[in-house]
Design a protein around this motif. Structure first.
Motif, short mmCIF file in Angstrom:
data_model
loop_
_atom_site.label_atom_id
_atom_site.label_comp_id
_atom_site.label_asym_id
_atom_site.label_seq_id
_atom_site.Cartn_x
_atom_site.Cartn_y
_atom_site.Cartn_z
N ALA A 145 0.85 -1.21 0.08
CA ALA A 145 -0.06 -0.08 -0.09
C ALA A 145 0.99 1.44 0.05
CB ALA A 145 -0.82 0.08 1.05
N HIS A 146 0.48 2.36 -0.57
CA HIS A 146 1.36 3.43 -0.44
C HIS A 146 1.32 3.93 1.02
CE1 HIS A 146 1.20 4.43 -4.84
NE2 HIS A 146 -0.20 3.99 -4.89
N GLY A 147 2.39 4.28 1.08
CA GLY A 147 3.00 4.75 2.70
C GLY A 147 3.40 3.79 3.57
N LEU A 148 3.43 2.56 2.94
CA LEU A 148 3.96 1.23 3.71
C LEU A 148 5.27 1.06 3.02
CD1 LEU A 148 1.35 -1.30 4.28
CD2 LEU A 148 2.43 0.11 6.06
N GLU A 149 6.41 1.17 3.87
CA GLU A 149 7.70 1.15 2.97
C GLU A 149 8.03 -0.26 2.42
OE1 GLU A 149 10.68 2.58 5.82
OE2 GLU A 149 9.93 4.58 5.96
N VAL A 150 7.54 -1.39 3.35
CA VAL A 150 7.74 -2.67 3.00
C VAL A 150 6.35 -3.38 3.01
CG1 VAL A 150 10.08 -2.96 3.69
CG2 VAL A 150 8.39 -3.40 5.23
N ASP A 151 6.11 -4.44 2.10
CA ASP A 151 4.89 -5.31 2.07
C ASP A 151 4.88 -5.93 3.49
OD1 ASP A 151 5.13 -4.41 -0.61
OD2 ASP A 151 5.13 -6.57 -1.25
N ARG A 152 3.46 -6.05 4.01
CA ARG A 152 3.14 -6.71 5.11
C ARG A 152 2.27 -7.68 5.06
NH1 ARG A 152 4.04 -2.55 9.07
NH2 ARG A 152 5.60 -1.33 8.03
N PRO A 153 2.53 -8.75 5.87
CA PRO A 153 1.44 -10.07 5.60
C PRO A 153 -0.08 -9.52 6.19
CG PRO A 153 2.89 -10.10 7.89
CD PRO A 153 3.29 -9.07 6.93
N GLY A 154 -1.07 -10.24 5.53
CA GLY A 154 -2.35 -9.87 5.86
C GLY A 154 -3.30 -11.25 5.82
N LEU A 155 -4.04 -11.21 6.86
CA LEU A 155 -4.85 -12.44 7.20
C LEU A 155 -6.29 -12.36 6.34
CD1 LEU A 155 -5.46 -15.11 8.78
CD2 LEU A 155 -6.13 -13.70 10.60
N ASP A 156 -6.39 -13.36 5.74
CA ASP A 156 -8.08 -13.38 4.96
C ASP A 156 -9.11 -13.62 6.32
OD1 ASP A 156 -6.87 -13.16 2.77
OD2 ASP A 156 -7.41 -15.00 1.79
N VAL A 157 -10.09 -12.99 6.12
CA VAL A 157 -11.38 -13.12 7.06
C VAL A 157 -12.48 -13.01 6.33
CG1 VAL A 157 -12.44 -12.43 9.15
CG2 VAL A 157 -9.83 -12.10 9.09
N SER A 158 -13.26 -13.95 6.26
CA SER A 158 -14.79 -13.78 5.67
C SER A 158 -15.71 -13.40 6.58
CB SER A 158 -15.09 -15.16 5.07
OG SER A 158 -16.36 -15.17 4.29
N THR A 159 -16.44 -12.40 6.39
CA THR A 159 -17.43 -12.04 7.53
C THR A 159 -18.92 -12.00 6.26
OG1 THR A 159 -17.49 -9.74 6.81
CG2 THR A 159 -16.26 -10.61 8.95
N GLY A 160 -18.93 -12.83 5.18
CA GLY A 160 -20.15 -12.80 4.49
C GLY A 160 -19.41 -12.09 3.28
N ASN A 161 -18.29 -11.46 3.24
CA ASN A 161 -17.75 -10.80 2.23
C ASN A 161 -16.17 -10.91 2.53
OD1 ASN A 161 -17.98 -8.79 3.97
ND2 ASN A 161 -18.47 -7.22 2.84
N PRO A 162 -15.41 -10.80 1.39
CA PRO A 162 -13.90 -11.04 1.74
C PRO A 162 -13.05 -9.73 2.29
CG PRO A 162 -14.40 -10.73 -0.64
CD PRO A 162 -15.79 -10.71 0.16
N HIS A 163 -12.53 -10.12 3.19
CA HIS A 163 -11.44 -9.11 3.85
C HIS A 163 -9.93 -9.49 3.91
CE1 HIS A 163 -14.86 -6.74 5.16
NE2 HIS A 163 -15.50 -7.66 5.19
N VAL A 164 -8.93 -8.66 3.90
CA VAL A 164 -7.82 -8.84 4.21
C VAL A 164 -7.53 -7.91 5.29
CG1 VAL A 164 -5.16 -9.14 3.46
CG2 VAL A 164 -7.29 -9.76 2.01
N VAL A 165 -6.89 -8.45 6.59
CA VAL A 165 -6.66 -7.63 7.74
C VAL A 165 -5.08 -7.59 8.01
CG1 VAL A 165 -6.88 -7.11 10.08
CG2 VAL A 165 -8.81 -8.22 8.82
N VAL A 166 -4.57 -6.27 7.95
CA VAL A 166 -3.04 -6.14 8.13
C VAL A 166 -2.97 -5.34 9.61
CG1 VAL A 166 -1.06 -4.90 7.09
CG2 VAL A 166 -2.82 -6.01 5.67
N ALA A 167 -2.02 -5.93 10.44
CA ALA A 167 -1.46 -5.40 11.55
C ALA A 167 -0.27 -4.31 11.38
CB ALA A 167 -1.21 -6.44 12.52
N LEU A 168 -0.46 -3.07 11.87
CA LEU A 168 0.68 -2.18 11.88
C LEU A 168 0.99 -1.98 13.21
CD1 LEU A 168 -0.91 0.33 9.41
CD2 LEU A 168 0.64 -1.54 8.87
N ALA A 169 2.59 -1.33 13.38
CA ALA A 169 2.92 -1.38 14.56
C ALA A 169 2.49 -0.05 15.44
CB ALA A 169 4.78 -1.33 14.49
#
Length: 289
Positions: A145-169
């Motif tokens: 993503a723009h503003g992130l210096e390096v790519d980050r891992p994201g976790l797929d979560v389905s709540t009836g539609n698709p999501h990817v959740v990324v933890a930041l520090a």
């Protein structure tokens, strides 16, 4: 509501154009949705919602619900249909209540048909709480993503539609994000996905806290995303070792609460308000009190 009437509503800043069409006489089209959702030449919103009775929607999935059930025909601002919207379903029920299409006493609930199944919405004082059902944790992806210096891992979560959740520090990382462009997923999500960036906070007395920003599939960055708040809370719950079942989620548009019940269903609670009504949705738009 008369012909050509509409309402504008929001849940923590996630805003929608709402139209009553009980008998299914005025189906939405991608072109009409894009025109209504345009913030300069239309009414403006993250999405458009048509209130229609199941059996009259013209959508095979929505019409699977019991005939007469209110169905939320939800479309993203870009003219694409969406399975579900957690803020949208609460605003939808507020629209039904204020349009006198439904009535709910405190503690009572109503079933709403969505493309992700029938959802129960319960009135809790001035707030509305939606049972979004069970959630599903998936695999990992890399997220750029723009503003992130390096790519980050994201976790797929389905709540009836698709999501990817990324933890930041840190909050600083969260605020530095530039979400004008969609984050890039590796591997790509087949049908696209909403992407939530979260900063986990403390867990105290069984209640966790997170801050979140989101880029919604088909709408861009929004001030809030209800199913995204659930996905973010459930991902953070997973990373914490299921340390809490109740989560406070702060988004740019306000605050939401997510709670997991004994069945493993995620409940989303928060405000939902109509901000104005108008006439003339078929042509020029004029505000009405």
């Amino acid at each position: 509501m008369g012909s050509g009437a509409f309402a504008k509503g929001h849940g923590t800043g996630n805003d929608f154009v709402l139209i009553a069409d009980p008998d299914g006489a005025a189906p939405l089209t991608p072109e009409r949705v894009r025109a209504l959702a345009d913030r300069r030449f239309g009414i403006g919103g993250d999405g458009v919602i048509r209130a229609v009775r199941a059996g009259s929607t013209g959508d095979a999935v929505l019409d699977e619900a019991s005939p007469g059930t209110w169905a939320m025909d939800y479309w993203n601002a870009d003219g694409s249909v969406s399975e579900m919207c957690g803020n949208g379903v609460r605003v939808f029920v507020r629209f039904l209540l204020e349009s006198q299409l439904a009535a709910l006493a405190d503690g009572e609930g109503i079933d709403i048909a969505t493309r992700a199944g029938v959802k129960r919405v319960v009135r809790r004082g001035e707030l509305l709480s939606a049972d979004l059902g069970p959630f599903e944790l998936g695999g990992d992806r890399l997220v750029a993503a723009h503003g992130l210096e390096v790519d980050r891992p994201g976790l797929d979560v389905s709540t009836g539609n698709p999501h990817v959740v990324v933890a930041l520090a840190s909050t600083e990382e969260l605020e530095a994000l530039e979400l004008h462009a969609a984050p890039v997923l590796d591997p790509a999500a087949e049908s696209g996905a909403n992407v939530e960036f979260v900063v986990p906070g403390a867990i105290a007395d069984g209640v966790g806290a997170i801050r979140m920003r989101v880029h919604e599939r088909g709408s861009g960055e929004t001030l809030s995303c209800g199913t995204g708040a659930v996905a973010a809370a459930m991902a953070t719950r997973h990373w914490s070792g299921d340390a809490a079942d109740r989560w406070i989620v702060d988004v740019p548009g306000g605050r939401l609460e997510v709670e997991v019940d004994e069945r493993g269903h995620a409940w989303l609670t928060g405000p939902a308000a109509l901000v104005f009504r108008g006439e003339g949705i078929g042509g020029g738009v004029s505000q009405a009190p």
